[in-house]
Design a protein around this motif. Structure first.
Motif, mmCIF file in Angstrom:
data_model
loop_
_atom_site.group_PDB
_atom_site.id
_atom_site.type_symbol
_atom_site.label_atom_id
_atom_site.label_comp_id
_atom_site.label_asym_id
_atom_site.label_seq_id
_atom_site.Cartn_x
_atom_site.Cartn_y
_atom_site.Cartn_z
ATOM 1 N N PRO A 259 -111.627 56.298 11.113
ATOM 2 C CA PRO A 259 -112.163 57.627 11.579
ATOM 3 C C PRO A 259 -110.516 57.884 11.896
ATOM 4 N N GLU A 260 -110.083 59.217 12.294
ATOM 5 C CA GLU A 260 -108.536 59.630 12.755
ATOM 6 C C GLU A 260 -109.461 60.171 14.122
ATOM 7 N N ASP A 261 -110.070 60.112 14.484
ATOM 8 C CA ASP A 261 -110.516 60.272 15.969
ATOM 9 C C ASP A 261 -108.873 60.165 17.045
ATOM 10 N N TRP B 205 -112.049 50.039 18.032
ATOM 11 C CA TRP B 205 -113.444 50.738 17.181
ATOM 12 C C TRP B 205 -114.723 49.660 16.801
ATOM 13 N N ARG C 174 -108.421 52.233 6.510
ATOM 14 C CA ARG C 174 -109.153 53.601 5.700
ATOM 15 C C ARG C 174 -110.572 52.948 4.964
#
Length: 474
Positions: free
Chosen positions: A388-390, A440, A383
């Motif tokens: 991101p919570e993609d 990511w 975090r």
């Protein structure tokens, strides 16, 4: 007078004053029904038999079922007193597997299919057999790689002979880093995501005294492998399933390597699965590893899973298969279907149940696969880094199911798996949590094929874990 019609041909007049004397009436002929052909026309003996059968068929069926059960019980009981025939070494050694484990999926070669646009098609689209038999490994170069030289961090001070002790007990305080991994700092971790022409990264094998030792003979064998299919079983946790479905070309060009520790070796020998004089069991070359670096056997298993390029320095391609699965496809055909045809460098299965790393973290804690505290440390770091919570990556799930990894050994894929390994060591051994994060962060890594779950099911027969691995205690 009234009139009636009988038998469609005789008309009779009937008076309202007629008496009831039958002698005064005219007899009307009655047409008899003809007997229909069928069981009634059969002899009495046959009719009686059929009647009995119709009446007692439930009882007869029950009697037959009882007799069949008695026969099967007798056959099973008799089999215990007979020793099974000894299989030839060249044959599939999967028949030597323990009687206590499920074998329902073993050796199945039927393809897995799915419906796309109303048409049923195969999940893994391999070349036809006549082309697979003559398939060649391409000679392409990695001239477009942004990394020209990937350097692996090594200890500067040589470990003295006096420190030759069991390294599974050597942990830096508060971490799982040790002499095998090197103590990667947060600053070094951050720097490892910056891709330059000369990139340095921690990637295991940090010190000569770091553990994960194999014999010189095994090292020589590993140096000959250009394409490798590998698996491992540490702590005696799983049995060995023979690969199936390959063609002669792959048998000649591909190494099949199983990493065991001494616990697994003893467990398998107790079951009668002995390594032959050439160190093979069936098609698998057995490599016995000594001085495993971690107490957690799951973490030890990440070394051959993620660091194949370190273990097989001359290999160009590798396929990792978890020990709970039986690999059932031609490896060169798999490389062609998942990498060469689409110009990818790494292929891995999408997760079957979830898409988000945060949802996966909740499932890991709920299933007691990691403690809430260590999972929270990992998520807090992610975090802070801005993950991101993609739930999607290029239109596909960001979360991977990592029981099968198909990869080309390039500087970029080697960097990716090194960073992935370091995340697993730093936080939790649940590699599904760190995979989306590394994907990511490493923006330059784009040639990845995240194939659907049904393709994974076509690649392997899933057997499940047989027993719990024994942890290292000393």
């Amino acid at each position: 007078m009234a009139s009636s019609v009988l038998n469609s041909s005789i008309s009779i007049s009937v008076s309202d004053d007629d008496d009831e004397d039958p002698s005064t009436r005219m007899r009307v002929p009655i047409r008899r029904k003809r007997k229909k052909p069928g069981p009634r026309g059969r002899p009495d003996f046959t009719r009686k038999i059929l009647t009995k059968l119709f009446k007692w068929w439930p009882a007869l069926l029950l009697l037959f079922a009882t007799a069949l059960l008695v026969y099967e019980a007798f056959k099973i009981g008799g089999a215990d007193s007979r020793s099974p025939p000894r299989a030839k070494k060249s044959e599939n050694v999967a028949a030597q597997i323990s009687d206590t484990k499920p074998q329902g999926n073993l050796n199945k070669l039927d393809p897995t299919t799915r419906v796309v646009g109303g048409v049923r098609e195969r999940c893994l689209k391999l070349l036809p057999p006549e082309k697979l038999q003559i398939l060649k490994i391409p000679n392409d170069k990695d001239s477009n790689s942004p990394i020209k030289e990937l350097v692996y961090a090594r200890a500067t001070d040589r470990v003295s002979e006096e420190r030759n002790f069991n390294l599974s007990t050597v942990y830096l305080e508060g971490t799982r880093f040790n002499l095998f991994t090197g103590n990667q700092t947060l600053e070094q971790r951050e720097h490892s995501f910056k891709v330059t022409e000369r990139t340095e990264v921690h990637c295991g094998f940090y010190s000569e005294g770091g553990g994960f030792r194999v014999s010189d003979e095994d090292k020589s064998y590993m140096n000959t492998c250009k394409v490798v299919v590998s698996t491992c079983a540490f702590g005696g946790g799983d049995d060995l399933y023979q690969p199936i479905g390959m063609f002669e070309t792959s048998l000649q060009k591909v190494c099949y390597v199983a990493f065991w520790d001494e616990i697994t070796l003893a467990t398998q020998e107790a079951q009668g699965n002995k390594v032959d004089e050439s160190r093979f069991i069936g098609k698998w070359r057995i490599l016995v590893v000594r001085d495993l670096p971690f107490r957690d056997q799951r973490l030890n298993g990440k070394i051959p899973k993620m660091l194949a390029h370190r273990l097989f320095p001359n290999s160009r391609y590798s396929i990792w298969v978890d020990s709970k699965s039986q690999f059932r496809r031609d490896p060169l055909g798999v490389l062609e279907a998942l990498l060469w045809r689409s110009n990818h460098e790494l292929a891995i299965s999408e997760h079957g149940a979830r898409s988000s790393v945060y949802d996966e973290a909740k499932a890991v804690v709920k299933k007691n696969k990691a403690t809430p505290e260590e999972v929270e440390v990992q998520l807090t770091q992610y975090r802070q880094d801005g993950l991101p919570e993609d739930k999607r990556f290029k239109g596909k799930k960001a979360l991977a199911e990592a029981s099968i990894i198909v990869r080309k050994h390039t500087p970029l894929t080697n960097l990716f798996t090194c960073i992935w390994f370091n995340e697993v060591v730093r936080f939790t051994s649940r590699d599904q949590l760190s995979f989306p994060y590394v994907l990511w962060r490493l923006k330059e890594f784009k040639r990845i094929n995240m194939f659907p779950v049904c393709t994974r099911k076509d690649l392997v027969n899933s057997m499940g874990h047989i027993r719990k691995a024994k942890p290292l205690t000393n």
